[in-house]
Scaffold this active site. Sequence first.
Site, PDB file in Angstrom:
ATOM      1  N   TYR A 177     -13.644  -3.584  11.237  1.00 31.04           N
ATOM      2  CA  TYR A 177     -12.270  -3.086  11.074  1.00 31.04           C
ATOM      3  C   TYR A 177     -11.496  -3.213  12.381  1.00 31.04           C
ATOM      4  CZ  TYR A 177      -8.564   0.450  10.415  1.00 31.04           C
ATOM      5  OH  TYR A 177      -7.365   1.125  10.353  1.00 31.04           O
ATOM      6  N   ALA A 178     -12.102  -2.792  13.470  1.00 31.94           N
ATOM      7  CA  ALA A 178     -11.437  -2.834  14.772  1.00 31.94           C
ATOM      8  C   ALA A 178     -11.092  -4.264  15.165  1.00 31.94           C
ATOM      9  CB  ALA A 178     -12.322  -2.177  15.829  1.00 31.94           C
ATOM     10  N   GLY A 220       0.835  -1.204   0.000  1.00 28.91           N
ATOM     11  CA  GLY A 220       0.000   0.000   0.000  1.00 28.91           C
ATOM     12  C   GLY A 220       0.861   1.241   0.000  1.00 28.91           C
ATOM     13  N   LYS A 277      -8.094  -5.489  13.191  1.00 29.37           N
ATOM     14  CA  LYS A 277      -6.846  -4.896  13.659  1.00 29.37           C
ATOM     15  C   LYS A 277      -6.433  -5.463  15.017  1.00 29.37           C
ATOM     16  CE  LYS A 277      -5.732  -2.046  10.300  1.00 29.37           C
ATOM     17  NZ  LYS A 277      -4.508  -2.266   9.483  1.00 29.37           N
ATOM     18  N   SER A 335      -3.906  -0.086  14.029  1.00 28.52           N
ATOM     19  CA  SER A 335      -4.715   1.102  14.281  1.00 28.52           C
ATOM     20  C   SER A 335      -5.078   1.139  15.753  1.00 28.52           C
ATOM     21  CB  SER A 335      -5.998   1.062  13.442  1.00 28.52           C
ATOM     22  OG  SER A 335      -6.931   2.042  13.878  1.00 28.52           O
ATOM     23  N   ASN A 371       1.590  -2.453   5.373  1.00 28.19           N
ATOM     24  CA  ASN A 371       0.774  -1.250   5.551  1.00 28.19           C
ATOM     25  C   ASN A 371      -0.599  -1.372   4.912  1.00 28.19           C
ATOM     26  OD1 ASN A 371       0.268   1.791   5.843  1.00 28.19           O
ATOM     27  ND2 ASN A 371       0.266   1.536   3.611  1.00 28.19           N
TER      28      ASN A 371
END
Length: 264
Positions: free
Chosen positions: A156-157, A20, A160, A142, A88
């Site tokens: 998403y959380a 990325g 991660k 994150s 990334n």
Amino acid sequence: MKSNLNYNTELEGKIALVTGGTKGIGKAIAENLSQAGSTVIVTARNRPESEDLNAHFIAADLTVANDVLKLEKEIAEKFGTVDILINNVGGLKAPGGGYKVLTDSHWENELQLNLLSAIRLDRTLLPKMQEKKSGVIIHISSVAGKQALWNLNLAYAVSKAALNTYSKALSTELAADGIRVITVAPGGTKTAPMLKFVEDFAFSSGLDIENAEKELMNQIGGVPMGRMAKPEEVADLVGFLVSPRAAYLTGSIYAIDGGSLPFV
């Protein structure tokens, strides 16, 4: 005592891969590592619109196993192996709204992008790192992995948080091989995807951009420094962590969030 280190050459002779790496945090990291003397390879799904990257570009979708194999093959042919791997690639793709709106497809896509892409690439490139008994892997996570917002970033959380646990376990496994594995967890960072996220939140909430950004900061308990990070600030941290100056650091998670996480 005066340091004899030259930060412009401390990564000379090193091969670095940044996933990325054509925009946002990834691009800033690629530029930082290049300035420190390393040869940089960047990968992304699509070739960047501008050709100002001081790096070798290889197109790859890391959620696709065959693309990872093709990436490894081109690296092997042109560079041999990598000394520094910056995982990334990632992003928030699933909708907000809590568990009821998240389908199996949302969960699977988020895990592929934010967790399995890193695992897949590590598994492919690690054997050569182990052969030479050296290397550094950085997983870009994150603060969401430590502080989920159910109404905004649940899937998403979770992905991660899983990346954080995987990274810690991997660091323990590889320490005896001379390979360091570290996690960097940015908070809100002024990148194009983040600005788009703020715009979408502003639209759905009936707020202007400025107040939408303030409301998002308030939802995580506020940012003591009162602003988002710049991509270059995240890159500076990564540049230090992959350098010889951080030779005794492994297994840790470094939050770069302006003080937003409300716990130690």
